[in-house]
Design a protein around this motif. Sequence first.
Motif, PDB file in Angstrom:
ATOM      1  N   ILE A 129       3.018   7.441   6.835  1.00  0.00           N
ATOM      2  CA  ILE A 129       4.073   8.446   7.007  1.00  0.00           C
ATOM      3  C   ILE A 129       4.658   8.241   8.395  1.00  0.00           C
ATOM      4  O   ILE A 129       3.968   8.417   9.407  1.00  0.00           O
ATOM      5  CB  ILE A 129       3.519   9.880   6.863  1.00  0.00           C
ATOM      6  CG1 ILE A 129       2.787  10.035   5.519  1.00  0.00           C
ATOM      7  CG2 ILE A 129       4.648  10.909   6.970  1.00  0.00           C
ATOM      8  CD1 ILE A 129       2.062  11.367   5.354  1.00  0.00           C
ATOM      9  N   ASP A 130       5.921   7.828   8.462  1.00  0.00           N
ATOM     10  CA  ASP A 130       6.513   7.393   9.724  1.00  0.00           C
ATOM     11  C   ASP A 130       8.018   7.665   9.655  1.00  0.00           C
ATOM     12  O   ASP A 130       8.567   7.846   8.568  1.00  0.00           O
ATOM     13  CB  ASP A 130       6.256   5.885   9.883  1.00  0.00           C
ATOM     14  CG  ASP A 130       6.245   5.424  11.318  1.00  0.00           C
ATOM     15  OD1 ASP A 130       5.190   4.958  11.788  1.00  0.00           O
ATOM     16  OD2 ASP A 130       7.299   5.525  11.993  1.00  0.00           O
ATOM     17  N   LEU A 136       7.745   1.131   8.710  1.00  0.00           N
ATOM     18  CA  LEU A 136       7.636   1.336   7.254  1.00  0.00           C
ATOM     19  C   LEU A 136       7.920   0.058   6.468  1.00  0.00           C
ATOM     20  O   LEU A 136       7.276  -0.224   5.461  1.00  0.00           O
ATOM     21  CB  LEU A 136       8.606   2.439   6.821  1.00  0.00           C
ATOM     22  CG  LEU A 136       8.297   3.836   7.377  1.00  0.00           C
ATOM     23  CD1 LEU A 136       9.511   4.752   7.251  1.00  0.00           C
ATOM     24  CD2 LEU A 136       7.097   4.450   6.673  1.00  0.00           C
ATOM     25  N   ASP A 137       8.879  -0.747   6.955  1.00  0.00           N
ATOM     26  CA  ASP A 137       9.271  -1.965   6.218  1.00  0.00           C
ATOM     27  C   ASP A 137       8.107  -2.946   6.069  1.00  0.00           C
ATOM     28  O   ASP A 137       8.095  -3.749   5.141  1.00  0.00           O
ATOM     29  CB  ASP A 137      10.427  -2.675   6.932  1.00  0.00           C
ATOM     30  CG  ASP A 137      11.746  -1.926   6.786  1.00  0.00           C
ATOM     31  OD1 ASP A 137      11.805  -0.965   6.004  1.00  0.00           O
ATOM     32  OD2 ASP A 137      12.718  -2.301   7.478  1.00  0.00           O
ATOM     33  N   TYR A 138       7.165  -2.922   6.987  1.00  0.00           N
ATOM     34  CA  TYR A 138       6.098  -3.925   6.979  1.00  0.00           C
ATOM     35  C   TYR A 138       4.719  -3.344   6.684  1.00  0.00           C
ATOM     36  O   TYR A 138       3.707  -4.028   6.851  1.00  0.00           O
ATOM     37  CB  TYR A 138       6.079  -4.666   8.319  1.00  0.00           C
ATOM     38  CG  TYR A 138       7.411  -5.299   8.615  1.00  0.00           C
ATOM     39  CD1 TYR A 138       7.787  -6.474   7.966  1.00  0.00           C
ATOM     40  CD2 TYR A 138       8.322  -4.707   9.482  1.00  0.00           C
ATOM     41  CE1 TYR A 138       9.030  -7.042   8.192  1.00  0.00           C
ATOM     42  CE2 TYR A 138       9.575  -5.273   9.714  1.00  0.00           C
ATOM     43  CZ  TYR A 138       9.919  -6.438   9.071  1.00  0.00           C
ATOM     44  OH  TYR A 138      11.153  -7.000   9.269  1.00  0.00           O
ATOM     45  N   CYS A 139       4.674  -2.088   6.261  1.00  0.00           N
ATOM     46  CA  CYS A 139       3.342  -1.493   6.069  1.00  0.00           C
ATOM     47  C   CYS A 139       2.690  -2.022   4.791  1.00  0.00           C
ATOM     48  O   CYS A 139       3.359  -2.443   3.863  1.00  0.00           O
ATOM     49  CB  CYS A 139       3.411   0.032   6.084  1.00  0.00           C
ATOM     50  SG  CYS A 139       4.083   0.785   4.615  1.00  0.00           S
ATOM     51  N   HIS A 140       1.371  -2.029   4.792  1.00  0.00           N
ATOM     52  CA  HIS A 140       0.604  -2.603   3.688  1.00  0.00           C
ATOM     53  C   HIS A 140       0.530  -1.655   2.499  1.00  0.00           C
ATOM     54  O   HIS A 140       0.302  -2.077   1.378  1.00  0.00           O
ATOM     55  CB  HIS A 140      -0.812  -2.949   4.166  1.00  0.00           C
ATOM     56  CG  HIS A 140      -0.848  -4.001   5.229  1.00  0.00           C
ATOM     57  ND1 HIS A 140      -1.102  -5.316   4.948  1.00  0.00           N
ATOM     58  CD2 HIS A 140      -0.626  -3.956   6.574  1.00  0.00           C
ATOM     59  CE1 HIS A 140      -1.059  -6.026   6.071  1.00  0.00           C
ATOM     60  NE2 HIS A 140      -0.774  -5.213   7.070  1.00  0.00           N
ATOM     61  N   GLY A 141       0.666  -0.366   2.732  1.00  0.00           N
ATOM     62  CA  GLY A 141       0.533   0.605   1.653  1.00  0.00           C
ATOM     63  C   GLY A 141       1.870   1.200   1.255  1.00  0.00           C
ATOM     64  O   GLY A 141       2.918   0.581   1.442  1.00  0.00           O
ATOM     65  N   GLN A 156      15.739   2.698   2.115  1.00  0.00           N
ATOM     66  CA  GLN A 156      14.793   1.828   1.400  1.00  0.00           C
ATOM     67  C   GLN A 156      13.418   2.456   1.163  1.00  0.00           C
ATOM     68  O   GLN A 156      12.571   1.831   0.539  1.00  0.00           O
ATOM     69  CB  GLN A 156      14.648   0.468   2.109  1.00  0.00           C
ATOM     70  CG  GLN A 156      14.083   0.495   3.522  1.00  0.00           C
ATOM     71  CD  GLN A 156      15.154   0.509   4.597  1.00  0.00           C
ATOM     72  OE1 GLN A 156      16.069   1.321   4.545  1.00  0.00           O
ATOM     73  NE2 GLN A 156      15.022  -0.355   5.589  1.00  0.00           N
ATOM     74  N   HIS A 157      13.198   3.677   1.671  1.00  0.00           N
ATOM     75  CA  HIS A 157      11.884   4.310   1.484  1.00  0.00           C
ATOM     76  C   HIS A 157      12.055   5.751   0.997  1.00  0.00           C
ATOM     77  O   HIS A 157      13.094   6.378   1.234  1.00  0.00           O
ATOM     78  CB  HIS A 157      11.098   4.318   2.805  1.00  0.00           C
ATOM     79  CG  HIS A 157      10.912   2.961   3.391  1.00  0.00           C
ATOM     80  ND1 HIS A 157      10.146   1.989   2.785  1.00  0.00           N
ATOM     81  CD2 HIS A 157      11.418   2.381   4.514  1.00  0.00           C
ATOM     82  CE1 HIS A 157      10.180   0.890   3.508  1.00  0.00           C
ATOM     83  NE2 HIS A 157      10.943   1.090   4.557  1.00  0.00           N
ATOM     84  N   GLN A 158      10.988   6.252   0.363  1.00  0.00           N
ATOM     85  CA  GLN A 158      11.016   7.651  -0.071  1.00  0.00           C
ATOM     86  C   GLN A 158      11.126   8.564   1.152  1.00  0.00           C
ATOM     87  O   GLN A 158      10.312   8.479   2.073  1.00  0.00           O
ATOM     88  CB  GLN A 158       9.724   7.960  -0.839  1.00  0.00           C
ATOM     89  CG  GLN A 158       9.652   9.402  -1.308  1.00  0.00           C
ATOM     90  CD  GLN A 158       8.576   9.624  -2.352  1.00  0.00           C
ATOM     91  OE1 GLN A 158       7.659   8.818  -2.502  1.00  0.00           O
ATOM     92  NE2 GLN A 158       8.684  10.718  -3.069  1.00  0.00           N
ATOM     93  N   ARG A 159      12.143   9.428   1.150  1.00  0.00           N
ATOM     94  CA  ARG A 159      12.380  10.301   2.298  1.00  0.00           C
ATOM     95  C   ARG A 159      11.745  11.672   2.079  1.00  0.00           C
ATOM     96  O   ARG A 159      11.795  12.218   0.976  1.00  0.00           O
ATOM     97  CB  ARG A 159      13.888  10.469   2.500  1.00  0.00           C
ATOM     98  CG  ARG A 159      14.286  11.395   3.662  1.00  0.00           C
ATOM     99  CD  ARG A 159      15.812  11.543   3.732  1.00  0.00           C
ATOM    100  NE  ARG A 159      16.453  10.253   3.975  1.00  0.00           N
ATOM    101  CZ  ARG A 159      16.654   9.721   5.177  1.00  0.00           C
ATOM    102  NH1 ARG A 159      16.276  10.389   6.255  1.00  0.00           N
ATOM    103  NH2 ARG A 159      17.225   8.547   5.311  1.00  0.00           N
TER     104      ARG A 159
END
Lengths: 174, 174
Positions: A129-130, A136-141, A156-159
């Motif tokens: 959560i960031d 966020l673009d490179y996180c593993h989960g 590109q990510h759930q807001r």
Amino acid sequence: MKKTIAIDMDGVLADIESHFLRRYLTETGITLTRSDIIEPKGAQTLESRTTAYLNEPGFFRSIPVMQGAVEAVKKLMEDFDVYIVSAAMEFPLSLFEKQQWLAEHFPFIKWNNIVLCGDKNIIKTDYLIDDHCKNLDYCHGKAIMFDAYHNLDKHQHQRVKSWTEVLMIMRGER
Amino acid sequence: MKKTIAIDMDGVLADIESHFLRRYLTETGITLTRSDIIEPKGAQTLESRTTAYLNEPGFFRSIPVMQGAVEAVKKLMEDFDVYIVSAAMEFPLSLFEKQQWLAEHFPFIKWNNIVLCGDKNIIKTDYLIDDHCKNLDYCHGKAIMFDAYHNLDKHQHQRVKSWTEVLMIMRGER
């Protein structure tokens, strides 16, 4: 074994946006609102001052807690292994201040579960959560993007717009 | 993409063993050697004082660099992405001191590649060079155990006795 969540500090646990605006008002006498600083258009308004603020002794120590964060983190800890992961190395003065801030506002988080780092790309958790896409673009989960004035043009990510929304999402992930 | 290595500080980059012995001599007037403090037999000799030392302002800032560490890390950085990963959160005073120590002795390591944490179990790299089995036992990559007075009775990981040995091993891993 519980799933793991990494939670960012600035812009997620700590309301750095309102802290910036308040600091700007103190310095200049000018009241800004979120609409004045939204990136990319409003980036220059505040950005010319933020680096100076971030290097001021006491800046990180006095950031207000994000609304609902304390209760939400407590709730998440019932079902997940929660880690606080903050990019602090760029501002060495922030290291001790961030530890002290967490000890005051989140005393129930053990030292074992705190990470102060530079880049976050070697952090491996099931969720991040960031508020920054550079993390966020490179996180593993699974990435969850906390709404912020600087990420409103990113999609590109759930807001999530609040800690209430985080809890709603995570209820389905246990 | 280069493979990643996480390198511990105390007992690996920083010669905390000799620092403990010197501090003990200053305090008590008694000269100890490694054979006096080898665990488990000699654990109590030094262990009764180490917690106090670790909480002294300046202790971490003044640890000598491990022999050969600077040159070896520089060499490793040619072929690997090197991260410094130190369990510092248990001793809040150490946070700024460790950052300053690295800036003095390893100025070529960027802030992006430094992690000060509690537990290391959410750190994911291809290799971990560390002296503690509590970290090595749970690492995601290959574990390399740096020889220390407190791990001579542990045999579950590949042991290295010097930075020269680390370089020899890592030459085959590029």
